[in-house]
Write a protein that holds these residues in place. Structure first.
Motif, PDB file in Angstrom:
ATOM      1  N   LYS A  48    -130.411  14.902   9.587  1.00 52.74           N
ATOM      2  CA  LYS A  48    -130.834  13.671  10.273  1.00 52.74           C
ATOM      3  C   LYS A  48    -131.472  13.936  11.627  1.00 52.74           C
ATOM      4  CE  LYS A  48    -128.668   9.925  11.005  1.00 52.74           C
ATOM      5  NZ  LYS A  48    -128.816   8.544  10.618  1.00 52.74           N
ATOM      6  N   SER A 135    -126.089   6.495   8.324  1.00 51.16           N
ATOM      7  CA  SER A 135    -127.216   5.934   7.588  1.00 51.16           C
ATOM      8  C   SER A 135    -128.207   7.056   7.258  1.00 51.16           C
ATOM      9  CB  SER A 135    -127.886   4.840   8.418  1.00 51.16           C
ATOM     10  OG  SER A 135    -128.195   5.312   9.712  1.00 51.16           O
ATOM     11  N   ASN A 137    -131.266   8.035   7.384  1.00 52.97           N
ATOM     12  CA  ASN A 137    -132.596   8.010   7.992  1.00 52.97           C
ATOM     13  C   ASN A 137    -132.630   9.056   9.100  1.00 52.97           C
ATOM     14  OD1 ASN A 137    -130.703   5.690   9.050  1.00 52.97           O
ATOM     15  ND2 ASN A 137    -131.893   6.412  10.816  1.00 52.97           N
ATOM     16  N   HIS A 222    -132.983   2.204  19.490  1.00 57.52           N
ATOM     17  CA  HIS A 222    -132.417   2.695  18.242  1.00 57.52           C
ATOM     18  C   HIS A 222    -132.968   1.801  17.141  1.00 57.52           C
ATOM     19  CE1 HIS A 222    -129.436   5.648  16.991  1.00 57.52           C
ATOM     20  NE2 HIS A 222    -129.049   4.831  16.036  1.00 57.52           N
TER      21      HIS A 222
HETATM   22 MG    MG Z   1    -127.648   4.875  11.816  1.00 62.38          MG
END
Ligand code: MG
Ligand code: TXA
Length: 320
Positions: A48, A135, A137, A222
């Motif tokens: 990530k 997550s 991403n 973010h």
């Molecule tokens: Mg996240």
């Protein structure tokens, strides 16, 4: 690109070998690895491109399993879990030593949640370890709500994406800490503040506590698309546009504006339903990011229920 499918046994084998796999949850897709293996957890941070000061959430099949990884579960925590699990609520609990420090970035609490997705729950029931999963991403970008979103960004780095379709909640879990007398909500998410207060009484919402490096979900910037994004009342945003030749798109709540090209606008919910708006939010942001525009205007939604979490994400997406 990664293989996309529904083979739980294959996913189980890959995870047992220390590999990472993308898993569906009701909120967003997670990038999952064995939470008891520091090596697998390290791989999550690397894949990530995530800073090590940002702790991971640990996913369990049910409350009984949670007991295996944390010291104690207070009455309040039990009450929350019995009401909202499986579901979009992460509870911060004192961790047992078996959870590597890397998972929690050295904190003595670990975020635990039981996700509400049949494939992932079945997987968790069959595993002998819990799953650390942020997550799926690259750090700082919009969270994925469909397998294709994961494949587009992380597909080259992971072997398999467990296909659970589009996420039905669409926004990350609410994070709550129970250390102090009055519980603290650290991140607004899929369970609304109102619902939580109905269950355990008053809470404090402490977002954005600025220099707090341990909860980057609180970082001012973010959840951001690559394009510049402005957030606020649509009429005000339109008024503030300086140049006419900017190609402008918009993410609107219920209706498109006649001031902009219709094809450059996406609607969150024509009926003004905040659940639908949350479900649509991240894929709409991704679609706008792909369009031939320079700037995205994002309209504020009513600041109640899930609307608070939606506005929170858009505000951070706008911060630069
Ligand atoms: Mg996240
Ligand atoms: O809905 C979700 O929570 C999704 C799905 C995959 O479960 N996961 C997710 O994880 O959003 P992530 O890593 O993108 O966001 C986790 C947030 C981070 O902002 C992290 O700082 C905070 O949770 N967090 C995790 N453990 C924590 C802890 N012990 N204390 C405070 N914050 C914590």
């Amino acid at each position: 690109m990664a293989e996309i499918g529904t083979d739980i046994q294959k996913v189980k084998r890959l995870l047992e070998q220390g590999e990472l796999v993308a898993i569906p949850t009701e909120t967003v897709y997670g990038l999952a690895g064995n939470a008891l293996s520091a090596e697998a957890v390290l791989k999550i941070f690397q894949t990530k491109n995530r800073p090590h000061f940002d702790p991971l959430i640990v996913h369990v099949a049910n409350l009984e399993h949670a007991h295996l990884w944390v010291e104690t579960i207070s009455e309040k925590a039990k009450k929350l879990a019995s009401q909202f699990w499986p579901g979009p609520l992460t509870i911060l609990l004192k961790k047992k030593a078996i959870i590597p420090d890397l998972v929690t970035s050295g904190l003595n609490t670990v975020g635990i949640r039981c996700p509400d997705h049949p494939l992932t729950r079945s997987l968790l029931e069959q595993l002998s370890f819990p799953l650390a999963a942020p997550s799926a991403n690259p750090f700082g970008y919009v969270s994925p709500t469909q397998p294709e979103h994961v494949d587009n960004q992380l597909g080259k780095q992971i072997p398999y994406i467990l296909d659970g379709g589009a996420c039905i909640v669409g926004i990350e879990s609410t994070i709550i800490g129970l250390d102090s007398e009055i519980p603290v909500i650290h991140r607004l998410g899929g369970v609304s503040v109102e619902e939580i207060e109905e269950c355990i009484g008053s809470v404090r919402v402490e977002l954005n506590s600025s220099s707090d490096p341990i909860t980057p979900g609180k970082l001012k910037s973010h959840y951001a698309p690559k394009k510049q994004l402005k957030f606020g009342e649509l009429a005000e945003l339109l008024k503030s546009l300086k140049t006419d030749n900017l190609r402008v798109g918009a993410l609107v709540f219920r209706t498109k504006s006649s001031a902009l090209s219709a094809e450059h606008q996406l609607i969150l919910s024509t009926t003004g339903n905040l659940e639908e708006a949350a479900r649509t939010l991240f894929s709409a942001l991704r679609q706008l990011d792909e369009k031939d525009i320079d700037l995205i205007l994002a309209e504020e939604v009513p600041d109640i229920g899930l609307g608070r979490a939606i506005n929170d994400r858009l505000r951070r997406a706008a911060f630069d």
